[in-house]
Scaffold this motif. Structure first.
Motif, PDB file in Angstrom:
ATOM      1  N   ILE A   1     -15.065   5.930   0.624  1.00 39.56           N
ATOM      2  CA  ILE A   1     -15.113   7.142  -0.195  1.00 39.56           C
ATOM      3  C   ILE A   1     -13.696   7.694  -0.389  1.00 39.56           C
ATOM      4  O   ILE A   1     -12.927   7.815   0.570  1.00 39.56           O
ATOM      5  CB  ILE A   1     -16.013   8.217   0.458  1.00 39.56           C
ATOM      6  CG1 ILE A   1     -17.446   7.696   0.612  1.00 39.56           C
ATOM      7  CG2 ILE A   1     -15.993   9.499  -0.359  1.00 39.56           C
ATOM      8  CD1 ILE A   1     -18.180   7.455  -0.679  1.00 39.56           C
ATOM      9  N   ASP A   2     -13.364   8.025  -1.615  1.00 39.27           N
ATOM     10  CA  ASP A   2     -12.044   8.580  -1.942  1.00 39.27           C
ATOM     11  C   ASP A   2     -12.084  10.091  -1.788  1.00 39.27           C
ATOM     12  O   ASP A   2     -12.572  10.814  -2.648  1.00 39.27           O
ATOM     13  CB  ASP A   2     -11.672   8.195  -3.384  1.00 39.27           C
ATOM     14  CG  ASP A   2     -10.242   8.588  -3.750  1.00 39.27           C
ATOM     15  OD1 ASP A   2      -9.642   9.399  -3.012  1.00 39.27           O
ATOM     16  OD2 ASP A   2      -9.749   8.091  -4.775  1.00 39.27           O
ATOM     17  N   TYR A   3     -11.572  10.596  -0.668  1.00 38.65           N
ATOM     18  CA  TYR A   3     -11.606  12.037  -0.409  1.00 38.65           C
ATOM     19  C   TYR A   3     -10.703  12.810  -1.365  1.00 38.65           C
ATOM     20  O   TYR A   3     -11.048  13.905  -1.828  1.00 38.65           O
ATOM     21  CB  TYR A   3     -11.160  12.336   1.028  1.00 38.65           C
ATOM     22  CG  TYR A   3     -12.005  11.725   2.108  1.00 38.65           C
ATOM     23  CD1 TYR A   3     -13.365  11.469   1.913  1.00 38.65           C
ATOM     24  CD2 TYR A   3     -11.459  11.413   3.348  1.00 38.65           C
ATOM     25  CE1 TYR A   3     -14.139  10.916   2.916  1.00 38.65           C
ATOM     26  CE2 TYR A   3     -12.235  10.862   4.363  1.00 38.65           C
ATOM     27  CZ  TYR A   3     -13.572  10.609   4.142  1.00 38.65           C
ATOM     28  OH  TYR A   3     -14.332  10.061   5.134  1.00 38.65           O
TER      29      TYR A   3
ATOM     30  N   GLU B   1     -17.634  17.948   4.828  1.00 42.47           N
ATOM     31  CA  GLU B   1     -16.741  18.682   3.916  1.00 42.47           C
ATOM     32  C   GLU B   1     -15.437  17.926   3.673  1.00 42.47           C
ATOM     33  O   GLU B   1     -14.341  18.447   3.806  1.00 42.47           O
ATOM     34  CB  GLU B   1     -16.472  20.088   4.469  1.00 42.47           C
ATOM     35  CG  GLU B   1     -17.748  20.904   4.612  1.00 42.47           C
ATOM     36  CD  GLU B   1     -17.537  22.277   5.209  1.00 42.47           C
ATOM     37  OE1 GLU B   1     -18.213  23.224   4.777  1.00 42.47           O
ATOM     38  OE2 GLU B   1     -16.709  22.401   6.127  1.00 42.47           O
ATOM     39  N   LYS B   2     -15.595  16.663   3.258  1.00 50.35           N
ATOM     40  CA  LYS B   2     -14.448  15.779   3.038  1.00 50.35           C
ATOM     41  C   LYS B   2     -13.952  15.800   1.600  1.00 50.35           C
ATOM     42  O   LYS B   2     -12.812  15.427   1.340  1.00 50.35           O
ATOM     43  CB  LYS B   2     -14.837  14.340   3.401  1.00 50.35           C
ATOM     44  CG  LYS B   2     -15.124  14.110   4.876  1.00 50.35           C
ATOM     45  CD  LYS B   2     -13.843  14.182   5.677  1.00 50.35           C
ATOM     46  CE  LYS B   2     -14.040  13.727   7.101  1.00 50.35           C
ATOM     47  NZ  LYS B   2     -12.785  13.855   7.891  1.00 50.35           N
ATOM     48  N   GLN B   3     -14.807  16.159   0.645  1.00 47.44           N
ATOM     49  CA  GLN B   3     -14.417  16.129  -0.756  1.00 47.44           C
ATOM     50  C   GLN B   3     -15.153  17.227  -1.518  1.00 47.44           C
ATOM     51  O   GLN B   3     -16.133  17.790  -1.012  1.00 47.44           O
ATOM     52  CB  GLN B   3     -14.735  14.772  -1.371  1.00 47.44           C
ATOM     53  CG  GLN B   3     -16.201  14.454  -1.458  1.00 47.44           C
ATOM     54  CD  GLN B   3     -16.521  13.200  -2.284  1.00 47.44           C
ATOM     55  OE1 GLN B   3     -17.631  13.056  -2.736  1.00 47.44           O
ATOM     56  NE2 GLN B   3     -15.563  12.307  -2.493  1.00 47.44           N
ATOM     57  N   PRO B   4     -14.706  17.569  -2.730  1.00 54.49           N
ATOM     58  CA  PRO B   4     -15.406  18.597  -3.508  1.00 54.49           C
ATOM     59  C   PRO B   4     -16.843  18.180  -3.825  1.00 54.49           C
ATOM     60  O   PRO B   4     -17.115  17.011  -4.103  1.00 54.49           O
ATOM     61  CB  PRO B   4     -14.572  18.695  -4.799  1.00 54.49           C
ATOM     62  CG  PRO B   4     -13.231  18.143  -4.447  1.00 54.49           C
ATOM     63  CD  PRO B   4     -13.483  17.083  -3.427  1.00 54.49           C
ATOM     64  N   ILE B   5     -17.734  19.154  -3.766  1.00 49.80           N
ATOM     65  CA  ILE B   5     -19.110  18.953  -4.218  1.00 49.80           C
ATOM     66  C   ILE B   5     -19.387  20.007  -5.279  1.00 49.80           C
ATOM     67  O   ILE B   5     -19.401  21.212  -4.991  1.00 49.80           O
ATOM     68  CB  ILE B   5     -20.113  19.044  -3.064  1.00 49.80           C
ATOM     69  CG1 ILE B   5     -19.870  17.883  -2.079  1.00 49.80           C
ATOM     70  CG2 ILE B   5     -21.540  19.009  -3.598  1.00 49.80           C
ATOM     71  CD1 ILE B   5     -20.799  17.851  -0.895  1.00 49.80           C
ATOM     72  N   ILE B   6     -19.572  19.555  -6.517  1.00 55.76           N
ATOM     73  CA  ILE B   6     -19.786  20.456  -7.646  1.00 55.76           C
ATOM     74  C   ILE B   6     -21.294  20.642  -7.821  1.00 55.76           C
ATOM     75  O   ILE B   6     -22.017  19.670  -8.071  1.00 55.76           O
ATOM     76  CB  ILE B   6     -19.165  19.888  -8.943  1.00 55.76           C
ATOM     77  CG1 ILE B   6     -17.721  19.417  -8.687  1.00 55.76           C
ATOM     78  CG2 ILE B   6     -19.221  20.934 -10.042  1.00 55.76           C
ATOM     79  CD1 ILE B   6     -16.772  20.487  -8.225  1.00 55.76           C
ATOM     80  N   ALA B   7     -21.756  21.872  -7.675  1.00 58.25           N
ATOM     81  CA  ALA B   7     -23.194  22.165  -7.703  1.00 58.25           C
ATOM     82  C   ALA B   7     -23.582  22.852  -9.000  1.00 58.25           C
ATOM     83  O   ALA B   7     -23.033  23.899  -9.346  1.00 58.25           O
ATOM     84  CB  ALA B   7     -23.576  23.038  -6.505  1.00 58.25           C
TER      85      ALA B   7
END
Length: 494
Positions: free
Chosen positions: A168-170, A440-446
């Motif tokens: 996964i690309d953080y 919480e390693k990368q952005p999560i767009i909700a």
């Protein structure tokens, strides 16, 4: 006192200044679950307390004192070191409060002084810093008083998470959450932003159109980043009619590059929301994982918690999903449900084993403020709420017998038995999005009503949130504002 009743005692936690109140409060709640714990300051008068804990900050020390109405007293004192940073001071304070409460109650807590919801994130950080498993285990036991069993569990899971996330690309990647805030009915324990579909049926089309606008807008904002996972949740997405479900899934594929996704999940959680037509609509898209969630395999409990479906419907829905070609199906269970003990959980596990899902997520019941179970707690006061280590061990053994190992873990406030939620999965069937949202390693767009976007940046050291309104009508009417909020957040922080 019957199990499940609300204790009559009240505990006051008194501070001479505002500092670390929430940390102390959370620890007191761990030892006295279900008890009314109130924070007060100085000589401020509150309600009469059966026990009082005072935390006094002085120039060179912190003094913690316990006293109850029977006049028994106990005390801990910490000599402050000028070399300590704020985190160290907080940890030392929690150690002292823990030792005091352990003496008073005669109990130890499985997670020691850790009151946060992400213990594996702490372990992951130590792994990434170069510490060995044995060094981490020793640190967890000595610094946080975590039990050997929970230490082993968290270290095992952190190592598996690290392996799962290795591709996964953080820095340049992100994940996408799509919220469908509708369900066939609202469960007794539910605190999510979810609404009975029948009440919104006439406006469901408007919701889908607003959601599609947000999907296209965000796709433009994130076009220079790599999309790793997509998770459609809610609510229950499969509450939507098949034509709306297909419309949203088609829009996601048209707007985002889905050909190289690591995972694409659609929650089909409520068995009473599933039909062959809906499952075939989902199957037409690159969805790699679904969830069919019984919570329990006891009809009496399903009726109590407001699920409005039967065990037979769960079995039929699962088999229908297999028949439609889904080869990665998760099932969620909740232990600690009203009226359920060891015998009821054993029956549930026996039925789950017959179905042999690809992953199993075991939740300890957590009653949040918004849940009807808490809002109308007097109505349910005679019910028992039982969870213990033996029950948790039963669920772990069941997962092991189905060829699964633990792969993610998190905790919640007000959790029955002060335990945890654990995800188990067969090889190559772990839920990647589940790990990403916890670590919480990368952005999560909700996207969608109630969506809470996490913008992770500065090499994972900082997180900013961008919230969507929860109310469906507000979301529809204010969709331009929701899009603008994201544009500002993404432009500013990413």
């Amino acid at each position: 006192m019957k199990r499940g009743t609300i204790p009559l005692c009240k505990i006051g936690v008194r501070f001479n200044e505002k500092n670390f109140e929430y940390d102390v409060y959370s620890l007191v709640k761990e030892f006295y679950p279900g008890t009314d714990v109130q924070i007060c300051y100085g000589q401020e008068k509150g309600e009469e307390f059966t026990q009082e804990i005072s935390v006094c900050y002085w120039e060179n020390s912190i003094q913690i004192e316990y006293q109850d109405k029977g006049q028994s007293k106990d005390r801990e004192e910490i000599a402050l070191d000028c070399a300590w940073d704020r985190k160290t001071t907080k940890d030392k304070l929690k150690q002292a409060v823990y030792c005091l409460l352990k003496r008073q109650t005669g109990k130890s807590q499985p997670w020691g002084t850790l009151t946060g919801i992400r213990p594996t994130k702490l372990v992951m950080g130590m792994l990434e810093s170069g510490m060995s498993n044995s060094e981490i285990a020793q640190f967890m036991r000595e610094e946080y008083y975590v039990s050997p069993q929970k230490t082993a569990l968290s270290v095992t899971i952190a190592n598996r998470e690290r392996e799962i996330l290795k591709d996964i690309d953080y820095e340049n990647g992100y994940s996408l959450y799509i919220g469908i805030p509708f369900c066939p009915s609202i469960c007794l324990y539910c605190s999510f932003s979810s609404y009975p579909y029948k009440q919104w049926e006439k406006r469901a089309g408007e919701y889908v159109q607003a959601l599609k606008r947000e999907i296209w807008a965000v796709a433009g904002m994130m076009k220079n980043r790599k999309l790793d996972t997509v998770y459609m949740g809610g609510g229950t997405p499969t509450t939507l009619p098949p034509e709306y479900l297909d419309e949203v899934l088609t829009c996601i594929e048209e707007a985002f590059p889905c050909e190289s996704l690591h995972e694409y999940t659609v929650e089909a959680g409520r068995p009473d929301s599933l039909t062959r037509e809906k499952l075939e609509a989902v199957r037409r898209h690159p969805v790699s994982r679904i969830s069919v969630n019984p919570q329990t395999m006891n009809d009496k409990t399903l009726e109590v918690i407001g699920r409005r479906h039967t065990v037979r419907e769960t079995i039929d829905a699962f088999k229908l999903a297999r028949d439609c070609g889904f080869d990665n199906i998760n099932m969620d269970l909740i232990v600690g449900l009203p009226g359920e003990g060891k015998e009821e959980v054993a029956h549930t596990l026996e039925e789950i084993q017959k179905l042999s899902p690809d992953s199993l997520t075991v939740h300890s019941l957590a009653v949040k403020r918004a849940a009807r179970l808490n809002m109308f707690r007097e109505q349910y006061q005679e019910m028992t709420f039982e969870n213990n280590q033996e029950i948790m061990d039963m669920t772990a053994w069941c997962a092991y017998e189905m060829g699964m190992g633990p792969y993610y873990l998190y905790r919640q406030k007000n959790m029955a038995g002060n335990f945890e939620n654990v995800g188990y999965a067969k090889v190559d069937k772990a839920g990647i999005y589940n790990i990403l949202i916890m670590e919480e390693k990368q952005p999560i767009i909700a996207l969608g009503a109630g969506g809470s976007t996490k913008l992770v940046f500065d090499h994972g050291r900082r997180i900013e949130r961008v919230e969507n309104v929860k109310d469906v009508a507000n979301y529809i009417e204010r969709i331009d504002e929701m899009i603008e909020r994201k544009r500002i957040g993404i432009t500013t922080y990413l």
